[in-house]
Design an enzyme around this catalytic site. Structure first.
Site, PDB file in Angstrom:
ATOM      1  CE1 TYR A 161      -3.843   2.343   0.612  1.00  0.00           C
ATOM      2  CE2 TYR A 161      -2.472   3.281   2.348  1.00  0.00           C
ATOM      3  CZ  TYR A 161      -3.588   3.355   1.528  1.00  0.00           C
ATOM      4  OH  TYR A 161      -4.431   4.435   1.629  1.00  0.00           O
ATOM      5  CE  LYS A 165      -3.447   4.985  -1.726  1.00  0.00           C
ATOM      6  NZ  LYS A 165      -4.491   5.617  -2.518  1.00  0.00           N
TER       7      LYS A 165
HETATM    8  N1  LIG Z   1      -9.592   5.864   4.946  1.00  0.00           N
HETATM    9  C1  LIG Z   1      -8.347   6.160   5.183  1.00  0.00           C
HETATM   10  O1  LIG Z   1      -7.865   6.084   6.311  1.00  0.00           O
HETATM   11  C2  LIG Z   1      -7.441   6.638   4.080  1.00  0.00           C
HETATM   12  C3  LIG Z   1      -6.229   7.242   4.426  1.00  0.00           C
HETATM   13  C4  LIG Z   1      -5.377   7.683   3.429  1.00  0.00           C
HETATM   14  C5  LIG Z   1      -5.721   7.515   2.101  1.00  0.00           C
HETATM   15  N2  LIG Z   1      -6.904   6.921   1.790  1.00  0.00           N
HETATM   16  C6  LIG Z   1      -7.231   6.765   0.385  1.00  0.00           C
HETATM   17  O2  LIG Z   1      -8.461   7.390   0.088  1.00  0.00           O
HETATM   18  C7  LIG Z   1      -9.112   6.692  -0.975  1.00  0.00           C
HETATM   19  C8  LIG Z   1     -10.518   6.299  -0.536  1.00  0.00           C
HETATM   20  O3  LIG Z   1     -10.422   5.469   0.614  1.00  0.00           O
HETATM   21  P1  LIG Z   1     -11.690   5.127   1.535  1.00  0.00           P
HETATM   22  O4  LIG Z   1     -11.189   4.969   2.897  1.00  0.00           O
HETATM   23  O5  LIG Z   1     -12.770   6.085   1.234  1.00  0.00           O
HETATM   24  O6  LIG Z   1     -12.023   3.665   0.961  1.00  0.00           O
HETATM   25  P2  LIG Z   1     -13.431   2.948   0.674  1.00  0.00           P
HETATM   26  O7  LIG Z   1     -13.115   1.497   0.642  1.00  0.00           O
HETATM   27  O8  LIG Z   1     -14.485   3.433   1.591  1.00  0.00           O
HETATM   28  O9  LIG Z   1     -13.769   3.439  -0.797  1.00  0.00           O
HETATM   29  C9  LIG Z   1     -13.005   3.026  -1.890  1.00  0.00           C
HETATM   30  C10 LIG Z   1     -13.918   2.943  -3.111  1.00  0.00           C
HETATM   31  O10 LIG Z   1     -13.106   2.514  -4.214  1.00  0.00           O
HETATM   32  C11 LIG Z   1     -13.857   1.572  -4.955  1.00  0.00           C
HETATM   33  N3  LIG Z   1     -12.970   0.700  -5.730  1.00  0.00           N
HETATM   34  C12 LIG Z   1     -12.177  -0.295  -5.270  1.00  0.00           C
HETATM   35  N4  LIG Z   1     -11.554  -0.888  -6.297  1.00  0.00           N
HETATM   36  C13 LIG Z   1     -11.969  -0.250  -7.425  1.00  0.00           C
HETATM   37  C14 LIG Z   1     -11.683  -0.412  -8.794  1.00  0.00           C
HETATM   38  N5  LIG Z   1     -10.847  -1.369  -9.235  1.00  0.00           N
HETATM   39  N6  LIG Z   1     -12.259   0.427  -9.676  1.00  0.00           N
HETATM   40  C15 LIG Z   1     -13.128   1.380  -9.259  1.00  0.00           C
HETATM   41  N7  LIG Z   1     -13.440   1.570  -7.976  1.00  0.00           N
HETATM   42  C16 LIG Z   1     -12.867   0.765  -7.062  1.00  0.00           C
HETATM   43  C17 LIG Z   1     -14.641   0.791  -3.889  1.00  0.00           C
HETATM   44  O11 LIG Z   1     -15.737   0.094  -4.453  1.00  0.00           O
HETATM   45  C18 LIG Z   1     -15.042   1.915  -2.944  1.00  0.00           C
HETATM   46  O12 LIG Z   1     -16.280   2.473  -3.296  1.00  0.00           O
HETATM   47  C19 LIG Z   1      -8.216   5.508  -1.301  1.00  0.00           C
HETATM   48  O13 LIG Z   1      -7.377   5.868  -2.366  1.00  0.00           O
HETATM   49  C20 LIG Z   1      -7.405   5.322  -0.051  1.00  0.00           C
HETATM   50  O14 LIG Z   1      -6.169   4.688  -0.280  1.00  0.00           O
HETATM   51  C21 LIG Z   1      -7.781   6.477   2.751  1.00  0.00           C
END
Ligand SMILES: NC(=O)c1ccc[n+]([C@@H]2O[C@H](COP(=O)([O-])OP(=O)(O)OC[C@H]3O[C@@H](n4cnc5c(N)ncnc54)[C@H](O)[C@@H]3O)[C@@H](O)[C@H]2O)c1
Length: 257
Positions: A161, A165
């Site tokens: 991961y 990133k």
């Molecule tokens: N939640 C956290 O703590 C956090 C922290 C830092 C970065 N992020 C980043 O923020 C972004 C969103 O994270 P989140 O926590 O909202 O996650 P989440 O799992 O709630 O949402 C992710 C979405 O991406 C979709 N997805 C997954 N694979 C896919 C694909 N192949 N094609 C299209 N859509 C796809 C899923 O269906 C989901 O709706 C991600 O890039 C994650 O790495 C999250």
């Protein structure tokens, strides 16, 4: 003299990948509230449809796109659908990411590594590749790649991961340099840990996530999706017009100590 109230993204058309849940959902809702037409792209079509329906019911403009960002033909089709439906693309947010199992590298399967790269990195590459001609055609725009504080600092058991990133930080810089003369900006937006269902892959419940992971942030809690969406509005709008090729950290101080 009255002051005209206009949304910060009035007249813009945005594609948000991963818009069906969590941070992507919050960004789609915030963009629509600021006046943008939003294409909600997600592999979970039912979730994307719900978000689009909620926006439309509230008087905004949205459509859902059934899209696995790691598949070139689906990424291209999502861009095409947006252009046909809304007349162009001026903002692209790449937020789709998979949850990769916690493991040290030697215990991570080759398949899990390849999926992380395919969705998190190649997915962003594909969306940018197919959206760029339309951004250019419309006179410019803003690309926002959702990275993470874990693109800057690592954490145990999440090497894949973290690597994906970190790659996005460099992807945005390269894009910024290649396209700055075309009025196309590209930045990463790096959240700290945010209270989304992603936390439940790692912790039994959100309370535990808050106690254990929230405490790693000097602010003392997890972020909320809306706090990340506010930064995504900034990066999409003219408020950030002098900003390209950089990373906006919204991490509750995680990287400060
Ligand atoms: N939640 C956290 O703590 C956090 C922290 C830092 C970065 N992020 C980043 O923020 C972004 C969103 O994270 P989140 O926590 O909202 O996650 P989440 O799992 O709630 O949402 C992710 C979405 O991406 C979709 N997805 C997954 N694979 C896919 C694909 N192949 N094609 C299209 N859509 C796809 C899923 O269906 C989901 O709706 C991600 O890039 C994650 O790495 C999250």
């Amino acid at each position: 003299m009255g002051i005209e109230q206009k949304g910060k993204l009035e007249g813009q058309t945005a594609i948000v990948t991963g818009a069906g849940n969590g941070i992507g959902r919050a960004i789609a809702m915030a963009y629509a509230a600021e006046g943008a037409a939003v294409a909600c792209a997600d592999i979970a079509m039912e979730d994307a449809e719900k978000v689009a329906a909620e926006i439309n019911a509230g008087g905004g403009r949205a459509m859902a796109c059934d899209c696995d960002v790691s598949r070139p033909e689906q990424a291209e089709a999502a861009v095409k659908q947006t252009v046909e439906g809304f007349g162009g693309v001026s903002v692209l947010v790449c937020g789709a990411a998979v949850f990769t199992p916690m493991a040290t590298l030697e215990h991570l399967s080759v398949e899990d590594w390849q999926t992380a790269m395919a969705v998190n990195v190649t997915g962003a590459f594909l969306m940018c590749k197919f959206a760029l001609p339309h951004l250019r055609q419309g006179g410019g725009g803003s690309i926002i790649l959702i990275a993470s504080q874990l693109g800057r600092v690592a954490t145990a058991g999440q090497t894949a991961y973290c690597a994906t990133k970190g790659a996005l930080l460099q992807l945005a810089k390269g894009l910024a340099l290649d396209h700055c003369q075309e009025n196309i900006r590209a930045n990463t937006l790096s959240p700290g840990a945010v209270a989304t269902r992603r936390m439940l892959n790692r912790f039994d419940d959100m309370e535990t996530a808050q106690r254990v992971w929230g405490a790693k942030h000097p602010i003392g809690r997890l972020g909320e999706p809306e706090e990340i969406a506010a930064a995504a509005v900034f990066l999409a709008s003219a408020d950030s017009s002098f900003m390209t090729g950089t990373d906006l950290l919204v991490d509750g101080g995680y990287t400060a100590w």
